[in-house]
Design an enzyme around this catalytic site. Structure first.
Site, PDB file in Angstrom:
ATOM      1  N   LYS A 105      13.535  -8.277   2.119  1.00 26.78           N
ATOM      2  CA  LYS A 105      12.201  -7.890   2.405  1.00 26.78           C
ATOM      3  C   LYS A 105      11.451  -8.791   3.450  1.00 26.78           C
ATOM      4  O   LYS A 105      11.883  -9.967   3.634  1.00 26.78           O
ATOM      5  CB  LYS A 105      11.351  -7.830   1.218  1.00 26.78           C
ATOM      6  CG  LYS A 105       9.982  -7.106   1.394  1.00 26.78           C
ATOM      7  CD  LYS A 105      10.359  -5.562   1.125  1.00 26.78           C
ATOM      8  CE  LYS A 105       9.210  -4.708   0.531  1.00 26.78           C
ATOM      9  NZ  LYS A 105       9.808  -3.329   0.096  1.00 26.78           N
ATOM     10  N   GLY A 216      -3.516   5.691  -4.654  1.00 25.86           N
ATOM     11  CA  GLY A 216      -3.068   5.278  -3.119  1.00 25.86           C
ATOM     12  C   GLY A 216      -2.678   6.339  -2.446  1.00 25.86           C
ATOM     13  O   GLY A 216      -2.050   7.278  -2.983  1.00 25.86           O
ATOM     14  N   GLY A 218      -1.268   6.739   0.943  1.00 24.28           N
ATOM     15  CA  GLY A 218      -0.447   6.422   2.232  1.00 24.28           C
ATOM     16  C   GLY A 218       0.483   7.458   2.299  1.00 24.28           C
ATOM     17  O   GLY A 218       0.584   8.723   1.537  1.00 24.28           O
ATOM     18  N   ALA A 220       3.678   7.872   0.750  1.00 29.16           N
ATOM     19  CA  ALA A 220       4.121   8.287  -0.380  1.00 29.16           C
ATOM     20  C   ALA A 220       3.265   9.142  -1.311  1.00 29.16           C
ATOM     21  O   ALA A 220       3.553  10.211  -1.869  1.00 29.16           O
ATOM     22  CB  ALA A 220       4.629   7.070  -1.275  1.00 29.16           C
ATOM     23  N   GLY A 221       1.715   8.470  -1.296  1.00 28.86           N
ATOM     24  CA  GLY A 221       0.868   9.456  -2.135  1.00 28.86           C
ATOM     25  C   GLY A 221       0.591  10.591  -1.629  1.00 28.86           C
ATOM     26  O   GLY A 221       0.827  11.745  -2.202  1.00 28.86           O
TER      27      GLY A 221
HETATM   28  N1  GLU Z   1      10.103   0.226   1.890  1.00 31.56           N
HETATM   29  C1  GLU Z   1      10.866   1.098   0.852  1.00 31.56           C
HETATM   30  C2  GLU Z   1      10.985   0.414  -0.271  1.00 31.56           C
HETATM   31  O1  GLU Z   1      10.733  -0.426  -0.720  1.00 31.56           O
HETATM   32  C3  GLU Z   1      12.217   1.263   1.666  1.00 31.56           C
HETATM   33  C4  GLU Z   1      13.044   0.172   1.900  1.00 31.56           C
HETATM   34  C5  GLU Z   1      14.459   0.481   2.913  1.00 31.56           C
HETATM   35  O2  GLU Z   1      14.631   1.382   3.224  1.00 31.56           O
HETATM   36  O3  GLU Z   1      14.781  -0.708   3.277  1.00 31.56           O
HETATM   37  O4  GLU Z   1      11.853   0.839  -1.282  1.00 31.56           O
END
Ligand code: GLU
Length: 415
Positions: A105, A216, A218, A220-221
């Site tokens: 991350k 939320g 965004g 996804a929501g």
């Molecule tokens: N941000 C998304 C997650 O937390 C996707 C991460 C990605 O595709 O690398 O799962």
């Protein structure tokens, strides 16, 4: 989001799983710390001509099963520990869905709402200039996350290609379709979550056509609201929140109109026909399904006992603290844990990497079919573990993920 230290929470979850799996001390220790992390500062010229310094991070938590994989967040409260936790969760998330990937991350401590597009572009490019040697389609592959989007990925990929002087679309995922993105990616997290809800309803007799609430609003929501009926055959959205507040309408909120309102006004507040409620009230509504789709630690010791939803489908990363997990389990709330429920995004990322590598792009139907297969299988595997080990769903998902990563580390002779 930080009265809880997210990395402490994440470590606690790993250690609990490792103990149940009887892992030896070296493996336990190895899995509870990141393999590689970097902490750096970015200097970015603002439109005013002044240079501003931003703290930034990239953490590769574990890459035993494949290239490290995980998004980049732009958030004003980012810390090294939030990124550590998120990188840690990515490791189990890719493993639960059995993708040949590790977990990572990244993040920049900034308030993207206060930056112009040109400032965001310079920030994104500077981020890549700072860490490009540790990225690569076989090394570490970023994607979008909170407050980053396909445009951010386009700038970042372009910067990477400018530096390395070669075409490398697979170094970033969640890119725009025109430059190596995959069909359907925008819906990915929501679609994945809804597939797991469908499986939960089939297995446990919940009724997805009853009421639901989303914390939320965004990507996804919003996509969850829009796709609910298509994937689950119905469902009445009665409450929604975003960072500015929460709204409620007992007769239902029209998802399409609500998304339009949010995009126009920048918030869900003042949606016609709705009344404003507090964030806490939204989480504690008596609904069939609650979708936490915002940030970490939303469900914690303070409110867990008041959660009345029959099912919680975690589209956010880390929305429930470990103590709250136990309360929900005791109260028979069916939790579909984040590392499973929100795995649709990274699964699509994986499909994007495969397509970028082969320079052959699939049709949307194919992407959906493959996603369905992966998530259904993962849901079933976690359910089997719940039954077999008599543990709560998050611990079961962790047992599946941690066991797979531990095995890869052992086979490589790392521990
Ligand atoms: N941000 C998304 C997650 O937390 C996707 C991460 C990605 O595709 O690398 O799962």
């Amino acid at each position: 989001m930080e009265s809880y230290n997210s990395f402490k929470v994440a470590r606690q979850q790993v250690l609990e799983a490792a103990k149940l799996l009887n892992l030896d001390d070296a493996t336990k220790e190895f899995l509870s710390i990141p393999q590689f992390e970097t902490n750096f500062s970015l200097h970015v010229k603002m439109d005013s001509g002044v240079t501003k310094i931003f703290q930034a991070f990239r953490i590769q938590y574990n890459y035993a099963r494949g290239p490290a994989k995980g998004g980049i967040r732009f958030h004003p409260e980012e810390t090294v520990d939030t990124i550590r936790a998120l990188a840690c969760w990515m490791t189990w998330k890719t493993a639960v869905v059995d993708l040949p990937l590790g977990g990572s991350k990244g993040g920049v401590r900034c308030d993207p709402k206060k930056l112009s597009d040109t400032e965001l572009e310079r920030l994104s490019r500077e981020y890549v200039r700072a860490i490009f040697p540790m990225l690569g389609s076989d090394v570490d592959v970023p994607a979008t996350d909170v407050y980053t989007n396909p445009q951010t990925m386009a700038w970042m990929m372009d910067e990477y290609e400018t530096i390395t002087k070669k075409h490398s679309p697979g170094v970033f995922t969640d890119k725009p379709l025109q430059i190596g993105g995959t069909e359907g990616r925008r819906d990915a997290t929501a679609r994945g979550g809804l597939i797991t809800v469908r499986e939960a309803c089939n297995a446990h007799g919940f009724d997805p056509t009853k009421t639901f609430a989303i914390q939320g609003f965004g990507d996804a929501g919003q996509r969850t609201a829009l796709l609910h009926k298509e994937i689950l055959g119905g469902g009445k959205l009665v409450a929604v929140s975003d960072s500015k507040g929460a709204i409620y309408n007992k007769s239902g909120l029209d998802p399409k109109e609500l998304v339009r309102h949010k995009l126009q006004k920048g918030s869900v507040l003042k949606f016609p026909g709705s009344k404003q409620i507090s964030h806490e009230e939204l989480l504690e509504l008596n609904v069939e399904i609650l979708y936490p789709a915002a940030l970490e630690n939303a469900i914690n010791t303070k409110n867990a006992k008041n959660i009345k939803a029959r099912m919680v489908c975690e589209l956010a990363n880390g929305p429930t603290t470990p103590d709250a997990d136990l309360v929900l389990f005791k109260n028979k709330v069916h939790v579909i844990p984040d590392i499973l429920a929100s795995a649709g995004g990274v699964t699509f990322s994986y499909f994007e990497m495969v397509q970028d590598k082969s320079l052959f792009f699939w049709e949307e139907d194919e992407v959906h079919r493959q996603l369905d297969k992966k998530l259904t299988l993962a849901y079933k595997r976690v359910q089997e573990t719940i039954k077999e080990k008599k543990v709560h769903p998050r611990l079961a998902a962790m047992l599946v993920g941690v066991a797979r990563v531990a095995q890869a580390c052992q086979l490589r002779g790392w521990v």
